[in-house]
Design a protein around this motif. Structure first.
Motif, PDB file in Angstrom:
ATOM      1  N   HIS A  38       0.875  -1.188   0.000  1.00 22.30           N
ATOM      2  CA  HIS A  38       0.000   0.000   0.000  1.00 22.30           C
ATOM      3  C   HIS A  38       0.902   1.224   0.000  1.00 22.30           C
ATOM      4  CE1 HIS A  38      -3.194  -2.448   2.390  1.00 22.30           C
ATOM      5  NE2 HIS A  38      -3.566  -2.390   1.136  1.00 22.30           N
ATOM      6  N   LEU A  57       5.677  -0.832   8.146  1.00 23.54           N
ATOM      7  CA  LEU A  57       4.801   0.319   7.982  1.00 23.54           C
ATOM      8  C   LEU A  57       5.669   1.529   8.245  1.00 23.54           C
ATOM      9  CD1 LEU A  57       2.871  -2.085   8.879  1.00 23.54           C
ATOM     10  CD2 LEU A  57       1.264  -0.275   9.363  1.00 23.54           C
ATOM     11  N   ASP A  80      -4.525  -1.017   5.761  1.00 21.21           N
ATOM     12  CA  ASP A  80      -4.801   0.250   6.441  1.00 21.21           C
ATOM     13  C   ASP A  80      -6.322   0.285   6.575  1.00 21.21           C
ATOM     14  OD1 ASP A  80      -5.506   2.896   7.027  1.00 21.21           O
ATOM     15  OD2 ASP A  80      -3.754   3.700   5.993  1.00 21.21           O
ATOM     16  N   ASP A  82      -8.508   2.191   8.083  1.00 19.12           N
ATOM     17  CA  ASP A  82      -9.195   3.460   7.858  1.00 19.12           C
ATOM     18  C   ASP A  82      -9.327   3.750   6.367  1.00 19.12           C
ATOM     19  OD1 ASP A  82     -10.512   5.749   8.814  1.00 19.12           O
ATOM     20  OD2 ASP A  82      -8.659   6.921   8.839  1.00 19.12           O
ATOM     21  N   SER A  83      -8.247   3.562   5.641  1.00 13.40           N
ATOM     22  CA  SER A  83      -8.263   3.789   4.202  1.00 13.40           C
ATOM     23  C   SER A  83      -9.173   2.793   3.496  1.00 13.40           C
ATOM     24  CB  SER A  83      -6.839   3.690   3.645  1.00 13.40           C
ATOM     25  OG  SER A  83      -6.831   3.823   2.244  1.00 13.40           O
ATOM     26  N   SER A  90      -4.451   6.614   2.274  1.00 10.42           N
ATOM     27  CA  SER A  90      -3.662   6.082   3.377  1.00 10.42           C
ATOM     28  C   SER A  90      -2.609   7.103   3.792  1.00 10.42           C
ATOM     29  CB  SER A  90      -2.980   4.784   2.942  1.00 10.42           C
ATOM     30  OG  SER A  90      -2.205   4.254   3.981  1.00 10.42           O
ATOM     31  N   THR A  94       3.318   0.670   3.210  1.00  8.91           N
ATOM     32  CA  THR A  94       3.641  -0.682   3.655  1.00  8.91           C
ATOM     33  C   THR A  94       4.655  -1.221   2.652  1.00  8.91           C
ATOM     34  OG1 THR A  94       1.664  -1.534   2.545  1.00  8.91           O
ATOM     35  CG2 THR A  94       1.486  -1.151   4.887  1.00  8.91           C
TER      36      THR A  94
END
Length: 188
Positions: A38, A57, A80, A82-83, A90, A94
């Motif tokens: 990500h 991360l 992620d 929340d994303s 994000s 990652t």
């Protein structure tokens, strides 16, 4: 794929038809060392389960310096939240710190499984709760211990990982310079 199924079964019950459905909606992904699973600024559209390798991360400061927040190793889910759920960009990268193999669910597949398998959301709530607890524990270590104690705690939390990642990533995670890390390693 069996590693994924075994991990899911640690958190809930699945019947053979549900297991087959999960396998049908999952795919394999390989991420080379240095590439991102990500990226910050992009919306996370996959949930990954790491079957081989290590991921960190991280985020980058205004001056281009990088900061490691956390490591993920085999048997970890990577997303992620929340994303992924809120479809917002994000805030973290990652990055594969070794060559990695993952089993991934695209968002559409993940949502399909959530709508089809009654226990799916409960299983992932338990997984997320455990992961947050693990991260909170790691964060408290980072705030309350000196550099040597943090390094020793790192070695206990992630056995063997120190030999698989760069000194710069490890030093960044520990909040120390590479030369300080080298001195600590020499003294242990």
């Amino acid at each position: 794929m069996e590693e994924l199924i075994n991990k899911l079964l640690q958190f809930g019950s699945l019947n053979p038809q549900q297991i087959e459905l999960i396998k049908q909606h999952a795919s394999e992904l390989h991420v080379k060392k240095g590439d991102y699973f990500h990226e910050a600024g992009k919306i996370a559209k996959q949930v990954g389960f790491l079957t081989n390798g290590a991921i960190r991360l991280c985020y980058y400061g205004k001056g281009g310096e990088d900061f490691t927040r956390y490591f993920m190793v085999e048997g970890s889910f990577i997303v992620d939240l929340d994303s992924f759920y809120n479809e917002i960009p994000s805030s973290v990268y990652t990055e594969a710190v070794t060559d990695c193999s993952l089993i991934v669910f695209e968002k559409e597949d993940f949502q399909h499984l959530a709508g089809t398998i009654i226990a799916w959301n409960e299983i992932f709530t338990k997984i997320a709760t455990q992961a947050l607890s693990f991260k909170a524990s790691a964060s408290s270590v980072m705030l309350t211990q000196d550099a040597t104690e943090r390094y020793e705690a790192f070695l206990k939390r992630w056995p063997g990982l120190a030999n698989r990642i760069s000194l710069s990533s490890l030093a960044s995670y520990l909040g120390i310079t590479q030369s300080s890390l080298s001195r600590i390693r020499k003294n242990i």
